[in-house]
Design a protein around this motif. Structure first.
Motif: not given
Length: 370
Positions: A85-91
């Motif tokens: 849902x939010x790649x910027x917050x996925x390592x």
């Protein structure tokens, strides 16, 4: 064997790593984008080093390196849709060039494309450039579309496989057919009574080298030009009668060779009725000159045995009878009879030698056939 190696082999067997688009796949990606309300939808196939897009909506690139792939994670969970849902917050994705740059992925949902054998080849995925989520109904619809996609891909693979088998069978048949002594053919008579060959093998060139094969296919009557004038009407009339009554055709006739000599040919065919008024005939042309020669020689041998040899044998039997009834004291007469027996025996021996010579002719004429 590693799963990615096996996947690569299966993908190669699908023959899907080409750049052509397919209407059905494009329609599936369009439906996925419309249902999920995303600007991008892809059918992504995952290889060892790259993932390539068999169908794409809203994306300009055709493939990406495997290390940048979202789909390589999705195929690890073949029984569920993989959602980010939010790649910027996925390592796993926050430093991904597809997130930091074009196409600026901010949402990803991929439905695995799993074959009937349990191997996941890639995904049907939807991508957005903004943060969002999917409803349960949209997720279910995406899964249904993914199932339709893999069904289509597997059916296509089977279709390709069957086509390959058919091509190999046709190639094998042609090789066997073209080495046949017979010119094998398939002839069609349609509802308008048009007659043409739909197939004829290359042996025809050996039987009638002066005949234009392509012209003959469209105009079968052209072969009549090479039939002996005394046999043409018979050939034509028997064929017309066979076509009219849809019965087997079997006829022997004479043809002219290029050097002006005459050969004997036999034509045979049987009909197969199809829907409507179309009839397909399967048959063959064959050179039966050697067979005719054989029959003529055989008839000569039979004639020699039944007529020519009967005379000396009858004479010998008569002389033997005279010996049986003669007086033992009549030695002079007996010597005369014995002399005639010798003459008759020599005649029989000569006739037998003649029969043997005829047999050798038969053997010579057929040794190249059998």
């Amino acid at each position: 064997m590693e799963e990615d190696t096996l996947r690569q082999e299966v993908l190669s067997s699908f023959i899907f790593k080409d750049k052509t688009t397919e209407k059905i796949l494009d329609e599936l990606t369009q439906m996925a984008a419309a249902i999920c309300d995303t600007p991008i939808s892809l059918i992504s196939l995952v290889g060892k080093e790259t993932q390539w897009f068999k169908s794409k909506i809203g994306l300009e690139i055709a493939e990406t390196p495997i290390q940048d792939s979202f789909c390589k994670y999705a195929i690890e969970q073949p029984d569920e849709i993989f959602i980010v849902e939010n790649p910027l917050e996925d390592i796993r994705f926050k430093n991904n060039p597809l997130v930091l740059g074009y196409p600026n992925i901010r949402f990803y949902a991929g439905a695995p494309l799993t074959t009937s054998n349990g191997l996941t080849l890639g995904t049907l995925c939807v991508i957005d450039k903004k943060n969002r989520n999917l409803s349960k109904l949209q997720i279910k619809a995406l899964q249904i579309l993914a199932n339709q996609t893999i069904d289509y891909l597997e059916h296509k693979k089977e279709h390709i496989h069957q086509n390959d088998l058919l091509k190999k069978s046709i190639s094998k048949f042609n090789k066997l057919s073209n080495h046949s002594l017979d010119a094998l053919f398939q002839l069609e008579v349609n509802e308008n009574k048009r007659i043409h060959f739909t197939y004829i093998n290359e042996t025809l060139k050996d039987l009638l080298p002066q005949l234009d094969t392509q012209d003959f296919k469209e105009h079968p009557s052209k072969a009549l030009d090479f039939v002996h004038q005394e046999d043409r009407m018979m050939v034509e009339n028997t064929f017309v009668d066979a076509v009219r009554h849809k019965k087997e055709w079997d006829i022997t006739y004479r043809v002219f060779n290029q050097d002006g000599s005459i050969s004997w040919h036999q034509s045979r065919a049987f009909p197969d009725q199809f829907s409507g008024n179309k009839t397909v005939w399967y048959g063959s042309f064959r050179d039966v000159t050697d067979k005719k020669n054989y029959l003529e020689l055989l008839e000569k041998i039979i004639f020699d045995i039944s007529h020519i040899m009967r005379r000396p044998i009858a004479n010998m039997l008569g002389l033997i009878y005279l010996l049986e009834v003669s007086d033992d004291s009549d030695m002079l007469n007996n010597r005369e009879i014995i002399k005639y027996i010798k003459i008759v025996s020599e005649e029989i021996d000569e006739e037998i030698q003649g029969l043997n010579e005829n047999y050798q002719k038969i053997k010579t004429s057929f040794k190249n056939i059998y």
